[in-house]
Design a protein around this motif. Sequence first.
Motif, short mmCIF file in Angstrom:
data_model
loop_
_atom_site.label_atom_id
_atom_site.label_comp_id
_atom_site.label_asym_id
_atom_site.label_seq_id
_atom_site.Cartn_x
_atom_site.Cartn_y
_atom_site.Cartn_z
N GLY A 76 0.27 -3.72 -0.60
CA GLY A 76 1.52 -3.07 -1.00
C GLY A 76 1.45 -2.56 -2.43
N ALA A 77 0.88 -3.36 -3.32
CA ALA A 77 0.74 -2.94 -4.72
C ALA A 77 -0.20 -1.73 -4.83
N ALA A 78 -1.26 -1.72 -4.04
CA ALA A 78 -2.20 -0.59 -4.07
C ALA A 78 -1.51 0.68 -3.58
N ALA A 79 -0.71 0.57 -2.53
CA ALA A 79 0.01 1.74 -2.03
C ALA A 79 0.98 2.26 -3.09
N ASP A 80 1.65 1.36 -3.77
CA ASP A 80 2.56 1.78 -4.84
C ASP A 80 1.80 2.47 -5.97
N ARG A 81 0.61 1.95 -6.31
CA ARG A 81 -0.22 2.57 -7.35
C ARG A 81 -0.66 3.97 -6.93
N TYR A 82 -1.07 4.12 -5.67
CA TYR A 82 -1.44 5.45 -5.17
C TYR A 82 -0.27 6.42 -5.34
N THR A 83 0.93 5.99 -4.99
CA THR A 83 2.10 6.85 -5.09
C THR A 83 2.36 7.24 -6.55
N ARG A 84 2.33 6.26 -7.45
CA ARG A 84 2.56 6.55 -8.87
C ARG A 84 1.49 7.46 -9.44
N ASP A 85 0.22 7.13 -9.13
CA ASP A 85 -0.88 7.92 -9.68
C ASP A 85 -0.88 9.35 -9.14
N ASP A 86 -0.54 9.50 -7.87
CA ASP A 86 -0.48 10.84 -7.28
C ASP A 86 0.63 11.66 -7.94
N ALA A 87 1.77 11.03 -8.17
CA ALA A 87 2.88 11.73 -8.82
C ALA A 87 2.49 12.14 -10.24
N ALA A 88 1.81 11.25 -10.96
CA ALA A 88 1.38 11.56 -12.33
C ALA A 88 0.36 12.69 -12.32
N ALA A 89 -0.56 12.67 -11.35
CA ALA A 89 -1.57 13.73 -11.26
C ALA A 89 -0.91 15.08 -10.95
N ARG A 90 0.04 15.07 -10.03
CA ARG A 90 0.75 16.31 -9.69
C ARG A 90 1.49 16.85 -10.91
N ALA A 91 2.13 15.97 -11.65
CA ALA A 91 2.86 16.40 -12.84
C ALA A 91 1.89 16.96 -13.88
N GLY A 92 0.75 16.30 -14.03
CA GLY A 92 -0.25 16.77 -14.98
C GLY A 92 -0.84 18.10 -14.58
N LEU A 93 -1.11 18.26 -13.30
CA LEU A 93 -1.67 19.53 -12.83
C LEU A 93 -0.65 20.65 -12.90
N GLY A 94 0.61 20.29 -12.75
CA GLY A 94 1.65 21.30 -12.84
C GLY A 94 1.76 21.89 -14.23
N ALA A 95 1.29 21.15 -15.22
CA ALA A 95 1.36 21.62 -16.60
C ALA A 95 0.15 22.48 -16.98
N VAL A 96 -0.84 22.57 -16.11
CA VAL A 96 -2.05 23.34 -16.39
C VAL A 96 -1.77 24.83 -16.19
N ASP A 97 -2.29 25.62 -17.08
CA ASP A 97 -2.15 27.08 -16.98
C ASP A 97 -2.72 27.52 -15.63
#
Length: 104
Positions: A76-97
């Motif tokens: 369960g903790a790993a699934a939550d980490r995947y969700t958080r990390d994926d959201a952070a990666a999407r946010a980071g990629l959204g800021a890329v030119d």
Amino acid sequence: MDGYGVIVEEIHSCGRAATAAGEDTRQVDLPGAAAGVEPALPGSASAVAARGLSSMWDSRLRFLGDDVVRLGTDLGAAADRYTRDDAAARAGLGAVDPRYRRFA
């Protein structure tokens, strides 16, 4: 698709199933199965062995149940980490030119 993918809800589902199995394992009464030997064969080697077996089964089942519950919690903790990390990666990629993005 390059790389790998995960299905977060499946990880959560496996975690919940493991936790339930671990809790069920703790409830199994194998020691009770051996408990009837000693009164039935008082003073025998079988009675002594049954007492030891009952004690061993009790601790092993408890430890096994604890380990399986811990596995479920970790999944369960790993699934939550995947969700958080994926959201952070999407946010980071959204800021890329957009000119520097390889994949849309």
